[in-house]
Scaffold this active site. Structure first.
Site, PDB file in Angstrom:
ATOM      1  N   GLY A  83      12.000-146.048 -40.085  1.00 39.68           N
ATOM      2  CA  GLY A  83      11.273-145.064 -39.293  1.00 39.68           C
ATOM      3  C   GLY A  83      12.110-144.687 -38.067  1.00 39.68           C
TER       4      GLY A  83
ATOM      5  N   SER B 278      18.188-148.360 -42.469  1.00 38.76           N
ATOM      6  CA  SER B 278      17.913-147.140 -41.716  1.00 38.76           C
ATOM      7  C   SER B 278      17.560-147.537 -40.277  1.00 38.76           C
ATOM      8  CB  SER B 278      16.803-146.347 -42.409  1.00 38.76           C
ATOM      9  OG  SER B 278      16.658-145.070 -41.859  1.00 38.76           O
ATOM     10  N   TRP B 279      16.394-147.124 -39.754  1.00 35.68           N
ATOM     11  CA  TRP B 279      15.989-147.607 -38.427  1.00 35.68           C
ATOM     12  C   TRP B 279      15.936-149.133 -38.411  1.00 35.68           C
ATOM     13  CZ3 TRP B 279      15.457-147.531 -33.443  1.00 35.68           C
ATOM     14  CH2 TRP B 279      14.579-148.429 -32.836  1.00 35.68           C
TER      15      TRP B 279
ATOM     16  N   HIS C 268      19.871-142.231 -49.548  1.00 32.23           N
ATOM     17  CA  HIS C 268      19.412-143.057 -48.429  1.00 32.23           C
ATOM     18  C   HIS C 268      18.489-144.198 -48.852  1.00 32.23           C
ATOM     19  CE1 HIS C 268      18.295-143.975 -44.309  1.00 32.23           C
ATOM     20  NE2 HIS C 268      16.999-143.840 -44.604  1.00 32.23           N
TER      21      HIS C 268
ATOM     22  N   ASP D 205      24.138-140.473 -48.667  1.00 28.42           N
ATOM     23  CA  ASP D 205      23.043-140.630 -47.709  1.00 28.42           C
ATOM     24  C   ASP D 205      23.209-139.562 -46.633  1.00 28.42           C
ATOM     25  OD1 ASP D 205      21.268-141.413 -45.714  1.00 28.42           O
ATOM     26  OD2 ASP D 205      21.730-143.546 -45.910  1.00 28.42           O
TER      27      ASP D 205
END
Length: 377
Positions: free
Chosen positions: A104, A171-172, A356, A328
């Site tokens: 996120g 990711s985050w 991703h 990605d």
């Protein structure tokens, strides 16, 4: 918008890698017999070694993820006067502990996230970060910063009586994993990271201003639609106004559009079921508002802070595997490569036919292999 079915039918040829002659470069390492038999490119040539995975070997439809399991314990942890976090434990109560840090920010955990870990060997800890998933209050931006989340991870570790644990994030989640490890290196056994994201201005500009827009023009048109043309020179700031609008219709329309842009671009082949997640108002509202809140504030960090040598030096001793999709567009491979350059001790895998998502076959296989390899530590 272009027909989605047309995008899903289009399939390109498998990736092919042309490897330079090792004999021409004096500094290159000659591959071992095992490496020659293994369809992985071991490149040095005075640059960081990157493992280029063969699409034939790593990209069948099987992901090698473990079967679904249920938590053996769930709980709530009050981390401030405002915020209470949901957490859960699954797998082996006496196993080596691992904490999963979701993406996120604002994405929340999914039951499938438990399946990256061998449940006979790991005590698997999942939790929803502030404002996300089952944590309350939902979509709250107050007292919600990177460093609040780092403190929350420590509070959860102490609550569970864990001395050191493995840290897994994509990711985050990779951002938060690095921030946590650099703040508390003595509490981290290993790092397994995917889709490296360090919240530099250049990374945000590529995805939210100009870059990914050239690859997904039909989805970009939908993303920019809620924003007046005169405000489109800074999409993150323009969205910030709408995502914080008092009017529910304006806010939710912006939230769905923001979320759909990320869902649409997250896989090499567009997944209609994944895109449909953006139509769920509760999820989209939390996801979009919290993401945008962090991005408009530059992650509450110096630009490039997580890649600074003095920060990497704090965690250089920690075993780390990074899995990165070649295509990605949300967290492009340039950031994973930048991490490898400042931290050459890590293992960096580039998956040739992945975007991703953590659940694309080649990516998922390597993530599971990494957790299997680290289970004995």
């Amino acid at each position: 918008m272009l027909a989605l079915s047309g995008l899903l039918r289009a399939r390109g040829p498998a990736a092919t890698f042309f490897l330079p002659s090792i004999s021409r470069v004096a500094t290159a390492r000659f591959p071992s017999r095992r490496q020659r038999a293994d369809p992985i490119a071991h490149l040095s040539h005075g640059r960081p070694e990157v493992l280029l995975q063969s699409s034939r070997r790593y990209s069948s439809r099987r992901t090698n993820m473990y079967p679904p399991i249920e938590p053996y314990e769930t709980g709530k942890l009050k981390v401030s006067d405002l915020h209470t976090l949901y957490y859960e434990l699954s797998g082996n109560k006496d196993g080596t502990p691992v904490v999963f840090l979701h993406g996120g920010p604002g994405g929340g955990c999914d039951p499938k996230d438990r399946s990256f870990f061998d449940p006979t060997k790991y005590n698997i800890v999942l939790f929803d970060q502030r404002g996300s998933g089952k944590s309350t209050p939902t979509a709250s931006l107050e007292e919600n910063t990177t460093w609040d989340l780092v403190k929350d991870i420590e509070k959860l570790r102490e609550r569970l009586g864990i001395d050191k644990w493995h840290v897994f994030g994509g990711s985050w989640g990779s951002t938060l994993s690095l921030a946590y490890a650099q703040s508390h290196p003595d509490r981290v056994k290993t790092l397994v990271l995917r889709g490296i994201f360090t919240l530099r201005k250049s990374e945000l500009r590529f995805f939210y201003q100009e870059g990914a827009s050239h690859l997904f023009p039909e989805a970009w048109d939908e993303f920019i639609a809620p924003i007046p043309e005169a405000e489109r020179q800074d999409m993150i700031t323009a969205y910030h106004a709408q995502l914080n609008a008092v009017d529910d219709e304006t806010r939710l329309r912006a939230a769905r559009a923001w979320t759909k842009w990320e869902m649409y671009t997250s896989k090499l082949y567009v997944d209609p079921a994944h895109v449909a997640e953006a139509e769920k108002n509760d999820f989209a509202n939390a996801f979009a508002r919290i993401e945008n809140h962090y991005f408009v504030n530059d992650g509450f960090m110096r630009d490039g802070q997580l890649l600074e040598k003095q920060e990497i030096d704090k965690i250089r001793h920690i075993p780390c595997v990074v899995v990165q999709g070649r295509y990605d567009v949300i967290c492009p491979a340039t950031t994973a490569y930048a991490l490898k350059k400042v931290w050459p001790e890590i293992t960096l895998h580039i998956v040739p036919d992945a975007g991703h998502s953590s659940r694309e076959p080649g990516t998922a296989k390597l993530l599971v292999k990494a957790t299997d390899d680290f289970a004995h530590i």
